[in-house]
Write a protein that holds these residues in place. Sequence first.
Motif, PDB file in Angstrom:
ATOM      1  N   VAL A 154       0.772  -4.082  -3.062  1.00  0.00           N
ATOM      2  CA  VAL A 154      -0.226  -5.116  -3.339  1.00  0.00           C
ATOM      3  C   VAL A 154       0.417  -6.213  -4.182  1.00  0.00           C
ATOM      4  O   VAL A 154       0.973  -5.941  -5.253  1.00  0.00           O
ATOM      5  N   ILE A 155       0.311  -7.452  -3.702  1.00  0.00           N
ATOM      6  CA  ILE A 155       0.853  -8.618  -4.389  1.00  0.00           C
ATOM      7  C   ILE A 155      -0.282  -9.306  -5.149  1.00  0.00           C
ATOM      8  O   ILE A 155      -1.348  -9.585  -4.585  1.00  0.00           O
ATOM      9  N   HIS A 156      -0.033  -9.579  -6.423  1.00  0.00           N
ATOM     10  CA  HIS A 156      -0.995 -10.229  -7.314  1.00  0.00           C
ATOM     11  C   HIS A 156      -0.357 -11.483  -7.915  1.00  0.00           C
ATOM     12  O   HIS A 156       0.832 -11.711  -7.784  1.00  0.00           O
ATOM     13  N   SER A 161      -2.578  -2.887 -15.988  1.00  0.00           N
ATOM     14  CA  SER A 161      -1.119  -2.885 -15.864  1.00  0.00           C
ATOM     15  C   SER A 161      -0.741  -3.167 -14.418  1.00  0.00           C
ATOM     16  O   SER A 161      -1.581  -3.137 -13.527  1.00  0.00           O
ATOM     17  N   ALA A 162       0.519  -3.427 -14.252  1.00  0.00           N
ATOM     18  CA  ALA A 162       1.115  -3.525 -12.917  1.00  0.00           C
ATOM     19  C   ALA A 162       2.366  -2.676 -12.954  1.00  0.00           C
ATOM     20  O   ALA A 162       2.892  -2.381 -14.025  1.00  0.00           O
ATOM     21  N   ASN A 165     -10.177   3.052  -3.784  1.00  0.00           N
ATOM     22  CA  ASN A 165      -9.336   3.309  -4.964  1.00  0.00           C
ATOM     23  C   ASN A 165      -7.853   3.114  -4.645  1.00  0.00           C
ATOM     24  O   ASN A 165      -7.048   4.039  -4.766  1.00  0.00           O
ATOM     25  N   CYS A 166      -7.503   1.902  -4.286  1.00  0.00           N
ATOM     26  CA  CYS A 166      -6.122   1.617  -3.866  1.00  0.00           C
ATOM     27  C   CYS A 166      -5.086   1.932  -4.939  1.00  0.00           C
ATOM     28  O   CYS A 166      -3.927   2.184  -4.607  1.00  0.00           O
ATOM     29  N   ASN A 167      -5.480   1.936  -6.216  1.00  0.00           N
ATOM     30  CA  ASN A 167      -4.507   2.306  -7.254  1.00  0.00           C
ATOM     31  C   ASN A 167      -3.886   3.672  -6.973  1.00  0.00           C
ATOM     32  O   ASN A 167      -2.744   3.923  -7.336  1.00  0.00           O
ATOM     33  N   ASN A 168      -4.660   4.552  -6.333  1.00  0.00           N
ATOM     34  CA  ASN A 168      -4.168   5.906  -6.074  1.00  0.00           C
ATOM     35  C   ASN A 168      -2.914   5.928  -5.209  1.00  0.00           C
ATOM     36  O   ASN A 168      -2.045   6.778  -5.398  1.00  0.00           O
ATOM     37  N   PHE A 169      -2.814   5.018  -4.249  1.00  0.00           N
ATOM     38  CA  PHE A 169      -1.739   5.088  -3.254  1.00  0.00           C
ATOM     39  C   PHE A 169      -0.932   3.803  -3.123  1.00  0.00           C
ATOM     40  O   PHE A 169      -0.167   3.641  -2.176  1.00  0.00           O
ATOM     41  N   SER A 170      -1.083   2.895  -4.083  1.00  0.00           N
ATOM     42  CA  SER A 170      -0.392   1.612  -3.965  1.00  0.00           C
ATOM     43  C   SER A 170       0.545   1.343  -5.129  1.00  0.00           C
ATOM     44  O   SER A 170       0.471   1.971  -6.192  1.00  0.00           O
ATOM     45  N   GLY A 210       1.638  -2.025  -7.366  1.00  0.00           N
ATOM     46  CA  GLY A 210       1.160  -3.367  -7.686  1.00  0.00           C
ATOM     47  C   GLY A 210       2.264  -4.216  -8.300  1.00  0.00           C
ATOM     48  O   GLY A 210       2.877  -3.824  -9.294  1.00  0.00           O
ATOM     49  N   ILE A 211       2.508  -5.371  -7.676  1.00  0.00           N
ATOM     50  CA  ILE A 211       3.508  -6.322  -8.162  1.00  0.00           C
ATOM     51  C   ILE A 211       2.795  -7.615  -8.544  1.00  0.00           C
ATOM     52  O   ILE A 211       2.100  -8.209  -7.719  1.00  0.00           O
ATOM     53  N   GLU A 212       2.955  -8.028  -9.782  1.00  0.00           N
ATOM     54  CA  GLU A 212       2.384  -9.285 -10.275  1.00  0.00           C
ATOM     55  C   GLU A 212       3.449 -10.371 -10.246  1.00  0.00           C
ATOM     56  O   GLU A 212       4.573 -10.152 -10.712  1.00  0.00           O
TER      57      GLU A 212
END
Length: 184
Positions: A33-35, A74-75, A108-113, A115-117
Motif C-alpha cells: 500500500v502506497i501512502h 506507523s508505516a 483489515n488490510c494491515n493484517n496482510f499488507s 505500508g510505504i509512506e
Amino acid sequence: MNIDLNGVVNCALQRGCSHFDERPSDTDVSLLVIHNISLPAGQFGTPYVDDLFMGTLNCEAHSSFSDLHGVRVSAHCFIKRSGELVQYVPFTKRAWHAGASEFNGQTNCNNFSIGIELEGTDTTAYTLAQYTSLKILSEAIMQRYPNITTERIVGHCDIAPGRKTDPGSSFNWHLFLTMLKQSG
C-alpha cells in the motif's frame, strides 16, 4: 537492497517505533500500500513525520496537529523527498497504516499488507529520487514476498475509498509501474 528473514531492509535507516503488533498467525503478506504524508500538510523536510511515527509528536508545535493528539500510527517505511529510506516497522510485523480498509473482499488490510509512506501530498509531484527508491524497495519486497505482484500494489485510496485519497493524483502510477516492469 536486501530484506532479511525478520523483515528488515539492510540499507534503510532503522527507527524502531512501538506502533505495531504481531500479524495474525499464518498471515500471507500479499499487498503493498502506497501512502503520502507531510507534517504540517505540504511542508517537507520537517521532523514531524518521524515524531508522529515514533510517538513523540508535540501536538502544540503546529495548530494543524491538534487532531493528532493520542494518535498511534506507523508505516513500515517512509521515503523522503531526497529518496532516503527510513524503516519504522519490520515487514514481519503489522504496522498501523491502513485503518479501516478492504482489498478483494479481505478486510483489515494491515493484517496482510506492507505500508510505504512517501513524503508528499495528493497534489505535489513526487521526486524522481522517491520513485527510484520506491522501485528498488518494491522489487526487494516482491522478491521476499512473491504474492505481492504489480496487481497487488495499490494506493491507500484503493483500500479505503471515500475515506482516503493518497497517494493522490500527483502519484504517477504509469511511471512507477513502467520502472518496475523494465527491471523485471
